[in-house]
Design a protein around this motif. Structure first.
Motif: not given
Ligand SMILES: [Fe+2]
Ligand SMILES: [Fe+2]
Lengths: 92, 313
Positions: B159, B79, B76, B46
């Protein structure tokens, strides 16, 4: 040196409890709060945030889970279904 | 008196009954190690994954596209942070994980070692790379380790916007001028095969799969997920009127799936070993960012300590 670890709890809307969502690193409570906002509420997932330094959390020990929670096991009379009420009796 | 049950039996029973394993529960050491490796690799992917897209933020063609790309890249980062947080519950420190990434000991997804040469790559990445990631990640929402599963639920919710914004970019280009359509086709040509490699080696060359499936960390094998992805993606490419760069790709009536050509596994292993087009560039960017942030981390810590001391006076 690594920044301290904080646990993050979020109230998703008024009327609900705060719920644990994860952790993050921050130097102090203010930074933990701002980081929690940016990491865990980018889509308005919260209306209130609690942060607490992870080292202050005391957790029960899962290895003693059985014995720790067993005082509740033999007290069926704490549940309403323990009591018999005739079918004809309603609103009770 | 009740006998203390064998912890291994208790663990196996919980996994079999679809109960989640939580951080302080007893777990076999190889299970813990596998999780630490997998979750930290996932987190690193990520984080490193921000670099190829970050490359285009300042050059996005409109303010709307820029705001979207910025939000996606920020997700991201989020994440990565959810996943580091999940891995830390297994007793590994954030510092250790970062050190392993920067020393090259820990891996991240090979896809991020490919360059982003044109704006169309932002479309192809969102559509295909995030699309493949979703295929992988949805079953992980039911993985046996509680904190990992919860992080994945959070990630999966975010996502789908990533994939849709990518497809929208591709749609716009594919319906645009001939040059724009050619850009979209070129991006698809370059990303298609590396994306199929994202699912990892073939099942018969993936020795850890059986154990991970038994522990219910994994729910589907690499080949199963790859097939699902191909089946889902072909009609999306057809809608764009773009051609998937695989002459062997065709619908197999009997199997009820698309057949597709052989993957160049030599290329895959070369990239994994560090010899992909951007491996060095990616690691250097991470190391540089970390090193240049050192004084900030120290100053913030010193400032916080000083403030605590002034309260205590
Ligand atoms: Fe991701
Ligand atoms: Fe994504």
């Amino acid at each position: 040196m690594e920044w301290p670890l904080w646990e993050v709890f979020i109230r998703s809307k008024q009327g609900l409890d705060h719920k644990h969502v994860g952790s993050l690193h921050a130097v102090d409570a203010q930074m933990a709060m701002e980081n929690a906002r940016d990491v865990y509420t980018r889509r308005r997932e919260g209306v209130s945030i609690w942060v607490v330094e992870s080292k202050y959390i005391h957790a029960s020990n899962p290895d003693e889970q059985e014995s720790f929670f067993d005082p509740a096991d033999d007290k069926a009379y704490r549940h309403p279904t323990f009591y018999e009420v005739p079918d004809s009796i309603t609103h009770i | 008196m009740m006998q203390t049950p064998d912890p291994q039996l208790l663990f196996d029973l919980k996994v079999a009954e679809e109960q989640r394993i939580e951080p302080k529960d007893w777990m076999p050491e190889p299970y813990r190690r596998t999780l630490i490796r997998q979750i930290s690799q996932h987190a690193h992917s990520e984080i490193v994954g921000m670099l190829p897209e970050g490359n285009w933020i300042t050059r996005a063609p409109s303010l709307r596209r820029k705001a979207v790309l910025l939000a996606k890249v920020q997700d991201e980062a989020g994440h990565g942070l959810y996943l580091y947080s999940a891995a830390e519950t297994l007793g590994v420190s954030r510092e250790q994980m970062i050190a392993d990434l920067h020393s090259g000991k820990a891996k991240y997804s090979s896809i991020f070692n490919y360059p982003t040469l044109s704006w169309a790559d932002m479309g192809a990445i969102g559509w295909l790379v995030d699309g493949a990631a979703i295929m992988n990640q949805v079953p992980l929402c039911r993985t046996s380790y509680g904190p990992y599963a919860r992080a994945m639920v959070r990630i999966c919710k975010e996502e789908s916007f990533h994939q849709r914004q990518g497809y929208e970019i591709m749609m716009t280009l594919a319906k645009g001028s001939q040059e724009q359509k050619a850009m979209a086709q070129d991006a698809l040509n370059r990303w298609w095969w590396p994306v199929l490699m994202m699912f990892g080696p073939k099942d018969d060359e993936s020795p850890n799969t059986a154990q991970s499936m038994q522990w219910k960390i994994k729910r589907f094998s690499n080949d199963e997920l790859r097939q699902k992805f191909v089946d889902a993606t072909v009609p999306q490419a057809e809608y764009l009127d773009l051609t998937i760069p695989d002459p062997d790709l065709k619908w197999n009536e009997a199997r009820g799936h698309y057949d597709f050509g052989a993957i160049n596994w030599e290329e895959f292993w070369e990239v994994v070993k560090g010899n992909g087009p951007c491996n060095r560039q990616r690691l250097e960017a991470r190391q540089k960012a970390h090193a240049e942030g050192e004084w900030v981390r120290e100053a913030a810590m010193a400032y916080a300590k000083k403030r605590v001391m002034s309260y205590e006076l």
